[in-house]
Design a protein around this motif. Sequence first.
Motif, PDB file in Angstrom:
ATOM      1  N   ASN A   1      13.681   7.626  -7.188  1.00 37.99           N
ATOM      2  CA  ASN A   1      14.648   8.125  -6.212  1.00 37.99           C
ATOM      3  C   ASN A   1      14.789   9.646  -6.273  1.00 37.99           C
ATOM      4  OD1 ASN A   1      15.189   5.535  -5.283  1.00 37.99           O
ATOM      5  ND2 ASN A   1      16.829   5.206  -6.768  1.00 37.99           N
ATOM      6  N   ALA A   2      14.582  10.196  -7.468  1.00 43.14           N
ATOM      7  CA  ALA A   2      14.721  11.644  -7.619  1.00 43.14           C
ATOM      8  C   ALA A   2      13.493  12.393  -7.128  1.00 43.14           C
ATOM      9  CB  ALA A   2      14.978  11.981  -9.091  1.00 43.14           C
ATOM     10  N   ILE A   3      12.331  11.819  -7.367  1.00 45.01           N
ATOM     11  CA  ILE A   3      11.085  12.546  -7.084  1.00 45.01           C
ATOM     12  C   ILE A   3      10.584  12.359  -5.658  1.00 45.01           C
ATOM     13  CG2 ILE A   3       9.347  10.807  -7.724  1.00 45.01           C
ATOM     14  CD1 ILE A   3       7.936  12.989  -9.345  1.00 45.01           C
ATOM     15  N   GLY A   4      10.950  11.239  -5.010  1.00 49.15           N
ATOM     16  CA  GLY A   4      10.449  10.955  -3.671  1.00 49.15           C
ATOM     17  C   GLY A   4      10.727  12.046  -2.657  1.00 49.15           C
ATOM     18  N   PRO A   5      12.000  12.430  -2.465  1.00 45.14           N
ATOM     19  CA  PRO A   5      12.289  13.479  -1.479  1.00 45.14           C
ATOM     20  C   PRO A   5      11.610  14.806  -1.815  1.00 45.14           C
ATOM     21  CG  PRO A   5      14.289  12.293  -2.097  1.00 45.14           C
ATOM     22  CD  PRO A   5      13.224  11.844  -3.044  1.00 45.14           C
TER      23      PRO A   5
ATOM     24  N   LYS B   1      10.399   1.282  -2.818  1.00 45.89           N
ATOM     25  CA  LYS B   1      11.572   0.854  -3.592  1.00 45.89           C
ATOM     26  C   LYS B   1      11.148   0.580  -5.033  1.00 45.89           C
ATOM     27  CE  LYS B   1      13.648  -1.401   0.453  1.00 45.89           C
ATOM     28  NZ  LYS B   1      12.585  -0.933   1.371  1.00 45.89           N
ATOM     29  N   PRO B   2      12.086   0.666  -5.999  1.00 45.22           N
ATOM     30  CA  PRO B   2      11.731   0.431  -7.403  1.00 45.22           C
ATOM     31  C   PRO B   2      11.033  -0.905  -7.639  1.00 45.22           C
ATOM     32  CG  PRO B   2      13.918   1.403  -7.266  1.00 45.22           C
ATOM     33  CD  PRO B   2      13.485   1.122  -5.853  1.00 45.22           C
ATOM     34  N   GLU B   3      11.440  -1.930  -6.917  1.00 43.51           N
ATOM     35  CA  GLU B   3      10.847  -3.253  -7.144  1.00 43.51           C
ATOM     36  C   GLU B   3       9.402  -3.351  -6.611  1.00 43.51           C
ATOM     37  OE1 GLU B   3      13.717  -3.714  -3.544  1.00 43.51           O
ATOM     38  OE2 GLU B   3      13.639  -2.629  -5.458  1.00 43.51           O
ATOM     39  N   ASP B   4       8.988  -2.384  -5.790  1.00 45.13           N
ATOM     40  CA  ASP B   4       7.618  -2.409  -5.279  1.00 45.13           C
ATOM     41  C   ASP B   4       6.599  -2.139  -6.387  1.00 45.13           C
ATOM     42  OD1 ASP B   4       8.561  -2.839  -2.718  1.00 45.13           O
ATOM     43  OD2 ASP B   4       8.460  -0.735  -2.132  1.00 45.13           O
ATOM     44  N   ILE B   5       6.973  -1.350  -7.377  1.00 41.20           N
ATOM     45  CA  ILE B   5       6.001  -0.936  -8.390  1.00 41.20           C
ATOM     46  C   ILE B   5       5.574  -2.105  -9.278  1.00 41.20           C
ATOM     47  CG2 ILE B   5       5.524   0.690 -10.263  1.00 41.20           C
ATOM     48  CD1 ILE B   5       7.382   2.663  -8.884  1.00 41.20           C
TER      49      ILE B   5
ATOM     50  N   VAL C   1       0.834  -1.208   0.000  1.00 44.66           N
ATOM     51  CA  VAL C   1       0.000   0.000   0.000  1.00 44.66           C
ATOM     52  C   VAL C   1       0.868   1.257   0.000  1.00 44.66           C
ATOM     53  CG1 VAL C   1      -1.658   1.334   1.379  1.00 44.66           C
ATOM     54  CG2 VAL C   1      -1.996  -1.120   1.049  1.00 44.66           C
ATOM     55  N   HIS C   2       2.014   1.183   0.669  1.00 44.43           N
ATOM     56  CA  HIS C   2       2.887   2.358   0.749  1.00 44.43           C
ATOM     57  C   HIS C   2       3.375   2.825  -0.623  1.00 44.43           C
ATOM     58  CE1 HIS C   2       5.818  -0.996   0.629  1.00 44.43           C
ATOM     59  NE2 HIS C   2       6.572  -0.127  -0.018  1.00 44.43           N
ATOM     60  N   ALA C   3       3.331   1.951  -1.642  1.00 39.75           N
ATOM     61  CA  ALA C   3       3.864   2.293  -2.969  1.00 39.75           C
ATOM     62  C   ALA C   3       2.805   2.823  -3.928  1.00 39.75           C
ATOM     63  CB  ALA C   3       4.544   1.055  -3.578  1.00 39.75           C
ATOM     64  N   LEU C   4       1.557   2.905  -3.504  1.00 38.98           N
ATOM     65  CA  LEU C   4       0.489   3.333  -4.413  1.00 38.98           C
ATOM     66  C   LEU C   4       0.725   4.725  -4.987  1.00 38.98           C
ATOM     67  CD1 LEU C   4      -2.653   1.912  -2.605  1.00 38.98           C
ATOM     68  CD2 LEU C   4      -2.097   1.545  -5.019  1.00 38.98           C
ATOM     69  N   TRP C   5       1.317   5.610  -4.209  1.00 38.86           N
ATOM     70  CA  TRP C   5       1.562   6.977  -4.673  1.00 38.86           C
ATOM     71  C   TRP C   5       2.426   6.996  -5.931  1.00 38.86           C
ATOM     72  CZ3 TRP C   5       6.368   9.188  -5.334  1.00 38.86           C
ATOM     73  CH2 TRP C   5       7.455   8.471  -4.796  1.00 38.86           C
ATOM     74  N   ALA C   6       3.254   5.962  -6.123  1.00 36.00           N
ATOM     75  CA  ALA C   6       4.223   5.940  -7.225  1.00 36.00           C
ATOM     76  C   ALA C   6       3.733   5.180  -8.450  1.00 36.00           C
ATOM     77  CB  ALA C   6       5.543   5.334  -6.745  1.00 36.00           C
ATOM     78  N   ALA C   7       2.498   4.646  -8.400  1.00 35.15           N
ATOM     79  CA  ALA C   7       2.008   3.839  -9.522  1.00 35.15           C
ATOM     80  C   ALA C   7       2.028   4.608 -10.838  1.00 35.15           C
ATOM     81  CB  ALA C   7       0.599   3.341  -9.220  1.00 35.15           C
ATOM     82  N   GLY C   8       1.717   5.902 -10.782  1.00 36.44           N
ATOM     83  CA  GLY C   8       1.663   6.709 -11.994  1.00 36.44           C
ATOM     84  C   GLY C   8       2.995   6.896 -12.691  1.00 36.44           C
ATOM     85  N   LEU C   9       4.094   6.524 -12.031  1.00 35.43           N
ATOM     86  CA  LEU C   9       5.413   6.647 -12.641  1.00 35.43           C
ATOM     87  C   LEU C   9       5.739   5.484 -13.566  1.00 35.43           C
ATOM     88  CD1 LEU C   9       7.526   7.754  -9.526  1.00 35.43           C
ATOM     89  CD2 LEU C   9       6.622   9.218 -11.338  1.00 35.43           C
ATOM     90  N   MET C  10       4.895   4.441 -13.602  1.00 37.33           N
ATOM     91  CA  MET C  10       5.289   3.198 -14.264  1.00 37.33           C
ATOM     92  C   MET C  10       5.638   3.368 -15.741  1.00 37.33           C
ATOM     93  SD  MET C  10       2.954   1.575 -16.562  1.00 37.33           S
ATOM     94  CE  MET C  10       3.307  -0.135 -16.283  1.00 37.33           C
TER      95      MET C  10
ATOM     96  N   ALA D   1      -3.975   5.408 -10.504  1.00 37.86           N
ATOM     97  CA  ALA D   1      -4.403   4.379  -9.553  1.00 37.86           C
ATOM     98  C   ALA D   1      -5.760   4.776  -9.004  1.00 37.86           C
ATOM     99  CB  ALA D   1      -3.380   4.233  -8.430  1.00 37.86           C
ATOM    100  N   GLY D   2      -6.832   4.276  -9.613  1.00 40.99           N
ATOM    101  CA  GLY D   2      -8.186   4.562  -9.140  1.00 40.99           C
ATOM    102  C   GLY D   2      -8.558   3.678  -7.975  1.00 40.99           C
ATOM    103  N   ASN D   3      -9.633   4.036  -7.301  1.00 37.37           N
ATOM    104  CA  ASN D   3     -10.072   3.238  -6.155  1.00 37.37           C
ATOM    105  C   ASN D   3     -10.418   1.807  -6.543  1.00 37.37           C
ATOM    106  OD1 ASN D   3      -9.815   5.310  -4.268  1.00 37.37           O
ATOM    107  ND2 ASN D   3     -11.857   6.094  -4.706  1.00 37.37           N
ATOM    108  N   ARG D   4     -11.022   1.632  -7.749  1.00 38.33           N
ATOM    109  CA  ARG D   4     -11.491   0.306  -8.149  1.00 38.33           C
ATOM    110  C   ARG D   4     -10.854  -0.214  -9.432  1.00 38.33           C
ATOM    111  NH1 ARG D   4     -15.665  -1.059  -4.496  1.00 38.33           N
ATOM    112  NH2 ARG D   4     -15.139  -3.134  -5.234  1.00 38.33           N
ATOM    113  N   GLU D   5      -9.913   0.523 -10.013  1.00 32.01           N
ATOM    114  CA  GLU D   5      -9.228   0.059 -11.217  1.00 32.01           C
ATOM    115  C   GLU D   5      -7.984   0.913 -11.458  1.00 32.01           C
ATOM    116  OE1 GLU D   5     -11.431   3.280 -11.641  1.00 32.01           O
ATOM    117  OE2 GLU D   5     -12.658   1.486 -11.944  1.00 32.01           O
ATOM    118  N   TYR D   6      -7.036   0.329 -12.194  1.00 30.35           N
ATOM    119  CA  TYR D   6      -5.952   1.122 -12.753  1.00 30.35           C
ATOM    120  C   TYR D   6      -6.369   1.517 -14.161  1.00 30.35           C
ATOM    121  CZ  TYR D   6      -3.007  -0.534  -8.938  1.00 30.35           C
ATOM    122  OH  TYR D   6      -2.492  -0.792  -7.697  1.00 30.35           O
ATOM    123  N   SER D   7      -6.140   2.776 -14.537  1.00 31.33           N
ATOM    124  CA  SER D   7      -6.527   3.184 -15.874  1.00 31.33           C
ATOM    125  C   SER D   7      -5.434   3.959 -16.567  1.00 31.33           C
ATOM    126  CB  SER D   7      -7.799   3.993 -15.900  1.00 31.33           C
ATOM    127  OG  SER D   7      -8.131   4.531 -14.743  1.00 31.33           O
TER     128      SER D   7
END
Length: 410
Positions: A113-117, A159-163, A33-42, A72-78
């Motif tokens: 790694n660049a955008i997180g901080p 971490k990168p592997e979380d995505i 769940v902690h990685a959801l914020w980064a889904a849009g970077l895929m 990352a939508g509540n009920r789907e990825y789009s």
Amino acid sequence: SQLLVKPTTFEKDRVRVDVSLGNGRAAAPAQLVHALWAAGLMTVGGTGKLPVTDINRWAQAGGKLVGAQLQAGNREYSFSATTRPADLAAQLQLIAAYAYDPGFRAELGEQLNAIGPMINGQIEANAGAVFEREFARLFGGDDMRFNPIPAAQDVAATKPEDIPALLKPDLASAANVTLVGDIDVETAIALMRTTFAAGPKRAQPAAITLSLAMPQGRDEPYVVTHGGRADQAFYGAAWTLPDYRSAPKSSLVADVVAAVLEARLVETVREKLGLTYSPRSSATTAISLPGQGFLRVSIETPPANFEAFRELLNAQIADLASKPITADELERARKPLVEGNTKQRENNGWWVGSLSSSIREPLIRQWMLSEMADLQAVTAADIQAFAARDLAGQKPSVIIARAKSESSLS
């Protein structure tokens, strides 16, 4: 896979595209769940065959208007995009490659790694972001899957592997494709056959049952702090409501009540307090998140004004509950809602979002069909009954965001 097509004339030579897969945030495993914020970077990670730099060169060399943004939508990825009819085949091919042959290349980890901080710094120093995160926590059932604003520790832990671990299972499912705009049905079907309907048959994701619990009102406020200036602060109050599924007619009454409250508060706050910031009021009665329902009022103002604003808000709620509003005030509140609703329906973006959501949630079609009539049917008696029952009749949850420096002095 499923295809939904709506030809329109709103935007000449443009087609809005939505490709939805999986169960989105609802399906996120607890450990990711902690990685959801980064889904849009895929999409930065490219596809299995091409890095994103080569994809961009391919599009530019051919003069193609193509792209893909994952949400990352509540009920789907789009995946969403806007393209031209001439480029629609290439656009669908690109999204299919991202979904079914994702690259997750090293560039994704570099971007993460660049955008997180930077994101952490922006959120923690921003009074509005900290306020909205706490609000989303409370009225998202205290479930961080449904909180779009991450906590600092979540960003730091990603971490990168979380995505790929988070996204791959959902992206492998059958796609629901929605096309709206300058497109005919026959062409859309032909393009679907060569992209998402081609290859092995993929299963629709298993349905996930949800029911969010809303907070009960209380006297003590929820207080969060930010690292910005001491005079930057937010005060918000929210009352729990039934979701749309439980009370569809009440949902539209709530929208009108919120509009009435905002108009009254804008006038009284400026007159009594002389504030330059305007209060905001809105109602949410969810369909995709069963159990979620609330009416909220908030204002950005220095903490010294909190008590005066609370008194003004309580006075307006008591007044709404004690007597019906005039026909003129009702019409002034309702008219912008009706006009805004009408204007939305002349926009491809509204149609692609609403129709895409309706593929797996038929109740959204009911909402689309009945919303205008339900708005027009709201009466002054409805507003008074709502204010008495749902606002004056229960305690709100109060959320306050104030500066850490201000908190340490008080």
